[in-house]
Design a protein around this motif. Structure first.
Motif, mmCIF file in Angstrom:
data_model
loop_
_atom_site.group_PDB
_atom_site.id
_atom_site.type_symbol
_atom_site.label_atom_id
_atom_site.label_comp_id
_atom_site.label_asym_id
_atom_site.label_seq_id
_atom_site.Cartn_x
_atom_site.Cartn_y
_atom_site.Cartn_z
ATOM 1 N N ILE A 306 0.855 -1.202 0.000
ATOM 2 C CA ILE A 306 0.000 0.000 0.000
ATOM 3 C C ILE A 306 0.889 1.251 0.000
ATOM 4 C CG2 ILE A 306 -1.730 1.286 1.330
ATOM 5 C CD1 ILE A 306 -2.668 -1.508 2.440
ATOM 6 N N THR A 307 1.939 1.200 0.808
ATOM 7 C CA THR A 307 2.881 2.327 0.856
ATOM 8 C C THR A 307 3.466 2.584 -0.532
ATOM 9 O OG1 THR A 307 3.416 1.769 3.136
ATOM 10 C CG2 THR A 307 5.026 3.112 1.961
ATOM 11 N N MET A 308 3.853 1.524 -1.218
ATOM 12 C CA MET A 308 4.405 1.685 -2.574
ATOM 13 C C MET A 308 3.385 2.337 -3.509
ATOM 14 S SD MET A 308 6.354 -1.962 -3.128
ATOM 15 C CE MET A 308 7.072 -1.623 -4.735
ATOM 16 N N SER A 309 2.118 1.937 -3.379
ATOM 17 C CA SER A 309 1.094 2.506 -4.265
ATOM 18 C C SER A 309 1.009 4.021 -4.089
ATOM 19 C CB SER A 309 -0.278 1.893 -3.975
ATOM 20 O OG SER A 309 -0.236 0.505 -4.137
ATOM 21 N N PHE A 310 1.096 4.496 -2.850
ATOM 22 C CA PHE A 310 1.062 5.945 -2.615
ATOM 23 C C PHE A 310 2.322 6.609 -3.166
ATOM 24 C CE2 PHE A 310 -2.372 4.919 0.298
ATOM 25 C CZ PHE A 310 -3.221 6.001 0.122
ATOM 26 N N ALA A 311 3.474 6.013 -2.860
ATOM 27 C CA ALA A 311 4.733 6.611 -3.338
ATOM 28 C C ALA A 311 4.758 6.631 -4.875
ATOM 29 C CB ALA A 311 5.929 5.830 -2.788
ATOM 30 N N ASN A 312 4.250 5.576 -5.493
ATOM 31 C CA ASN A 312 4.226 5.526 -6.965
ATOM 32 C C ASN A 312 3.408 6.670 -7.545
ATOM 33 O OD1 ASN A 312 5.584 3.151 -6.625
ATOM 34 N ND2 ASN A 312 3.899 1.811 -7.257
ATOM 35 N N ALA A 313 2.374 7.075 -6.786
ATOM 36 C CA ALA A 313 1.514 8.153 -7.275
ATOM 37 C C ALA A 313 2.024 9.525 -6.831
ATOM 38 C CB ALA A 313 0.092 7.935 -6.765
ATOM 39 N N GLY A 314 3.191 9.540 -6.191
ATOM 40 C CA GLY A 314 3.799 10.821 -5.805
ATOM 41 C C GLY A 314 3.231 11.384 -4.508
ATOM 42 N N ILE A 315 2.529 10.565 -3.729
ATOM 43 C CA ILE A 315 1.937 11.057 -2.478
ATOM 44 C C ILE A 315 2.850 10.673 -1.304
ATOM 45 C CG2 ILE A 315 -0.067 10.905 -0.927
ATOM 46 C CD1 ILE A 315 -1.747 10.216 -3.430
ATOM 47 N N PRO A 316 3.321 11.652 -0.531
ATOM 48 C CA PRO A 316 4.189 11.337 0.613
ATOM 49 C C PRO A 316 3.449 10.452 1.613
ATOM 50 C CG PRO A 316 4.048 13.719 0.255
ATOM 51 C CD PRO A 316 3.064 13.085 -0.652
ATOM 52 N N VAL A 317 4.168 9.467 2.162
ATOM 53 C CA VAL A 317 3.494 8.512 3.030
ATOM 54 C C VAL A 317 4.373 8.185 4.237
ATOM 55 C CG1 VAL A 317 4.163 6.693 1.384
ATOM 56 C CG2 VAL A 317 2.500 6.150 3.113
ATOM 57 N N THR A 318 3.756 8.251 5.416
ATOM 58 C CA THR A 318 4.455 7.901 6.651
ATOM 59 C C THR A 318 4.195 6.426 6.930
ATOM 60 O OG1 THR A 318 4.012 10.122 7.458
ATOM 61 C CG2 THR A 318 4.633 8.490 9.113
ATOM 62 N N LEU A 319 5.275 5.661 7.097
ATOM 63 C CA LEU A 319 5.124 4.216 7.308
ATOM 64 C C LEU A 319 5.447 3.909 8.771
ATOM 65 C CD1 LEU A 319 4.639 1.379 6.186
ATOM 66 C CD2 LEU A 319 7.031 1.304 5.486
ATOM 67 N N ILE A 320 4.462 3.334 9.458
ATOM 68 C CA ILE A 320 4.570 3.187 10.917
ATOM 69 C C ILE A 320 4.679 1.719 11.322
ATOM 70 C CG2 ILE A 320 3.358 3.668 13.108
ATOM 71 C CD1 ILE A 320 1.855 5.892 11.300
ATOM 72 N N GLU A 321 5.652 1.430 12.173
ATOM 73 C CA GLU A 321 5.796 0.072 12.719
ATOM 74 C C GLU A 321 6.041 0.158 14.222
ATOM 75 O OE1 GLU A 321 5.607 -2.989 12.862
ATOM 76 O OE2 GLU A 321 5.017 -3.603 10.858
ATOM 77 N N THR A 322 6.117 -1.013 14.858
ATOM 78 C CA THR A 322 6.313 -0.981 16.308
ATOM 79 C C THR A 322 7.752 -1.305 16.706
ATOM 80 O OG1 THR A 322 5.508 -3.232 16.328
ATOM 81 C CG2 THR A 322 3.939 -1.521 16.968
ATOM 82 N N THR A 323 8.520 -1.960 15.808
ATOM 83 C CA THR A 323 9.923 -2.252 16.149
ATOM 84 C C THR A 323 10.825 -1.850 14.996
ATOM 85 O OG1 THR A 323 9.942 -4.465 15.180
ATOM 86 C CG2 THR A 323 9.217 -4.311 17.482
ATOM 87 N N ASP A 324 12.068 -1.565 15.346
ATOM 88 C CA ASP A 324 13.066 -1.219 14.327
ATOM 89 C C ASP A 324 13.197 -2.327 13.299
ATOM 90 O OD1 ASP A 324 14.166 1.309 14.632
ATOM 91 O OD2 ASP A 324 15.243 0.690 16.458
ATOM 92 N N ALA A 325 13.229 -3.569 13.820
ATOM 93 C CA ALA A 325 13.462 -4.711 12.930
ATOM 94 C C ALA A 325 12.332 -4.821 11.909
ATOM 95 C CB ALA A 325 13.555 -5.993 13.757
ATOM 96 N N ALA A 326 11.085 -4.677 12.366
ATOM 97 C CA ALA A 326 9.950 -4.806 11.441
ATOM 98 C C ALA A 326 9.964 -3.670 10.416
ATOM 99 C CB ALA A 326 8.642 -4.788 12.228
ATOM 100 N N LEU A 327 10.327 -2.478 10.875
ATOM 101 C CA LEU A 327 10.368 -1.333 9.971
ATOM 102 C C LEU A 327 11.455 -1.534 8.904
ATOM 103 C CD1 LEU A 327 8.902 1.315 9.642
ATOM 104 C CD2 LEU A 327 10.577 2.414 11.129
#
Ligand code: CAA
Length: 685
Positions: A306-327
């Motif tokens: 989903i994040t890629m779909s936004f970035a592909n369309a030029g829309i800035p996107v904040t990607l949120i996770e709970t651990t460094d490793a998962a991010l």
């Protein structure tokens, strides 16, 4: 008052004929008539030396009016009109802007010259409707750009940017100014020179052997649709026959295709796709809210896509996770996906990655216009996230869940703004798959719905509005197919036999190969969560077979090709044992029966979905299956297919199966039963 489709004005000695048939200047009867009479006037007007054709609005023309197909065509038909242009004794120049497609481009190709705006795009997308360019495209394009390039353009249906079209020889000039001005200048020059260049007078450049090779590459593997072989035949005719005979052959092939079930199915999907995002009760003045930034909660497979779909369309996107490793894992996967295709230039990858802001702090979602939660399918976790989003998201932000089954109303109840909550169900891989089920909760506001539709389109998805129920439309119907698959395995079919039946029907992959690809542990967890047992599926996962991910599922996969399913005697043993345990006597099951058993219960579920108002229209269900589950577009989706088969046959089959198996869920849905009794269908085929 009758509509005015065409206006003519003058630029010096050039008559400027403008088409006006919003939204895309489709060449319906009114427009054809208008152009023909304006041309006639220009031809007889002694003060006119040349003509420019130009479109009002967003494009030159998107082609023939598809709604006229299958109906008697009134005069002048597109051929007559194009013939008039080509035969004109005064030069006619096309001033092209926007998307110029199909018959629109074919009309331009009959002009004596073409000038295109820099950002114009040209294409012959007829193949996507199961037809070929039937207004001279297969004869003129090879003469202008060569047979091999023409074959690629016509059989892909892809659009060509103006500059590429100029390099190839399809247009004469590209301008960064107004194409009308440049076209008028060119028209005057042509008039002064006395030249009337025509594509029909050229011979096809290039070597026929190259065309044969390119055609063989198209037909060499797998199923070849009739539309593709017809395109090849028509382009060969451009080489082998005089122009008028080639045109005649093209028209014969066009007529055959336009009347075919495949093309009818594809035209149905074209319109169904456009209807699917229309909300029956949405006031016309409903405004989508602007979306300039997004947040995605969860950097797993779905969140990453989903994040890629936004970035592909030029829309800035904040990607949120709970651990460094998962991010880190999520970001690494996104980068690897961008690199995998090998087609995206590094600078573009860098640009898209720079639009993604990774964080462990959900409070960073505060600035986003839309936040999409994409974490595990567990209600409690989702509720917790929505309660947090409610506290931090800015007023008016859309809060969406990517759940594939869960109750949006329950999720929305965790917030003080249920009107801004809805489901946005993406399909895996979310950066590739076009389907977006937009799940409307009972409190979802019209503005929230409109925003989700608009943003869905912006990120390249095909939005379909659905209501709340377990699995919504697609997965709820899929549940019936999974159940049928399990029963087929128990009664005697093997995985490769079921998959062969599905691929012979037109699916790219059979249901068991798909399960192996998705991962069998996912289905196992979903069954456990619901307390559902499935004798074969459970035995397969109990044996530690999770699909492609560990090289063993319903098939085995070896190192040489980790994606190629190989039938495995061990699986057969597991299945046979499962049948024995349940006392089921196995028998051989033919392809026709397999196809009926895979499809008819799904169609029945589709009918129930319609009855409950979960889908607004039968065509919406078809769009879901074509864009989300690989239903072959030339079979139009399950509900269109049902109409082709005939509801009476399906109703009788379901009733018989329900009686034989004692499975009440197979009883025909009341709406299906009623339509069958009335001798009707869903109104699609
Ligand atoms: N005929 C009739 N209606 C058409 C149409 C066509 N050729 N093209 C688009 N429309 C309609 C759509 O159904 C839609 O109607 P509603 O608003 O009522 O839903 C409306 O025009 C706007 O279309 P989109 O929502 O698709 O708008 P868009 O901006 O997203 O896309 C487009 C515009 C790229 C032109 C797209 O509509 C499209 O691809 N159209 C089809 C083009 C096509 O296939 N042309 C070939 C026609 S066949 C032909 O020309 C045969 C021949 O050789 C003689």
């Amino acid at each position: 008052m009758s509509k005015t489709y065409v206006t003519t004005d003058r630029k010096g000695s050039v008559a400027v004929i403008r088409f006006d048939n919003p939204p895309v200047n489709a060449l319906g009867q009114g427009l054809r008539l208008g152009i023909a009479s304006a041309l006639k006037e220009a031809e007889t007007d002694a003060n006119v030396r040349a003509v420019v054709l130009v479109g009002y609005g967003r494009c030159f023309s998107a082609g023939a009016d598809i709604t006229e197909f299958g109906k008697p065509i009134q005069s002048p038909n597109l051929h007559d009109l194009i013939g008039t242009i080509e035969a004109s004794r005064k030069p006619v120049v096309a001033a092209i802007h926007g998307t110029t497609l199909g018959g629109g481009l074919e009309l331009a190709l009959a002009c004596h010259a073409r000038v295109a705006a820099k950002d114009a795009r040209l294409g012959l997308p007829e193949i996507k409707l199961g037809i070929l360019p039937g207004a001279g495209g297969t004869q003129r394009v090879p003469r202008l750009i060569g047979a091999e390039k023409a074959l690629k353009m016509i059989t892909s249906g892809d659009m060509m940017p103006a500059e590429d079209a100029r390099t190839a020889g399809l247009v004469d000039e590209v301008t960064s100014g107004d194409p009308l001005d440049a076209a008028a200048v060119r028209a005057e020059h042509l008039a002064a020179s006395g030249e009337l260049p025509r594509a029909r007078d050229k011979s096809v450049p290039g070597d026929k052997a190259d065309l044969d090779k390119a055609a063989a590459a198209l037909t060499g593997k797998g199923r070849v649709l009739r539309a593709v072989s017809a395109c090849i035949e028509a382009i060969k005719a451009a080489i082998e026959l005089p122009f008028d005979q080639g045109l005649k052959r093209e028209y014969e092939l066009f007529k055959e295709l336009v009347e075919s079930d495949e093309s009818k199915a594809q035209r149905h999907v074209f319109f169904a796709e456009r209807n699917a995002a229309k909300v029956a009760d949405m006031p016309a003045d409903t405004q989508a809210k602007p979306v300039a930034s997004a947040a995605v909660v969860g950097a797993g497979t779905m969140g990453g896509g989903i994040t890629m779909s936004f970035a592909n369309a030029g829309i800035p996107v904040t990607l949120i996770e709970t651990t460094d490793a998962a991010l880190k894992r999520g970001l690494d996967t996104i980068l690897a996906n961008y690199k995998r295709s090998g087609r995206t230039p590094q600078a573009e990858i860098d640009r898209r990655m720079s639009l993604i802001s990774p964080t462990l702090d959900i409070a960073k979602a505060a600035g986003a216009d839309i936040a999409i939660e994409a974490v595990f399918e567990e209600m409690e976790i989702k509720k917790e996230i929505f309660a947090k989003l409610d506290r931090i998201a800015k007023p008016g932000a859309v809060l969406a869940s990517n759940t594939s089954y869960l109750d949006i109303n329950e999720i929305a109840s965790q917030t003080k703004r249920p009107g801004e909550v809805l489901g946005m169900h993406f399909f895996s891989p979310a950066n590739v798959m076009k389907l977006l089920e937009i799940v409307r909760g009972k409190a979802t506001s019209q503005a929230t719905l409109a925003t989700a539709i608009a943003v869905g389109r912006k990120i390249g998805k095909v939005p379909v509005i659905v209501g709340v129920c377990d699995g919504f439309v697609g997965n709820r119907m899929l549940g019936q197919r999974l159940k049928a698959t399990e029963q087929l395995l128990l009664e005697g079919a093997l995985p490769h036999e079921i998959d062969a039946a599905a691929t012979s029907f037109g699916f790219a992959m059979g249901p068991l190969a798909v399960s192996d690809l998705a991962g069998l542990d996912i289905g196992m967890r979903a069954r456990r969560a619901r307390g559902v047992r499935a004798a074969v599926a459970d035995a397969i996962t109990d044996a530690g077979r999770y699909g492609q991910k560990n090289g063993r599922g319903y098939y085995r996969y070896d190192e040489a090709d980790k994606r190629k399913p190989i039938p495995d005697p061990e699986v057969e043993k597991i299945i046979v044992e499962a049948s024995e345990k349940l006392g089921i006597k196995r028998r051989s099951i033919g392809q026709e029966e397999i196809i009926e058993r895979l499809n008819y219960p799904m169609i029945n579920e589709g009918a129930k979905i319609l009855e409950e108002g979960i889908a607004q229209r039968p065509g919406d269900i078809d769009v879901i299956w074509v864009y989300g589950y690989g239903w072959p577009v030339w079979r139009g989706g399950p509900m269109h297919y049902a109409d082709q088969v005939g509801l009476k046959k399906i109703r009788d089959w379901l009733a018989e199966q329900a009686r034989k198996s004692g499975d009440a869920s197979l009883n025909p849905a009341p709406v299906l039963d009623r339509l069958a009794r009335e001798g009707r269908g869903f109104g699609l085929a």
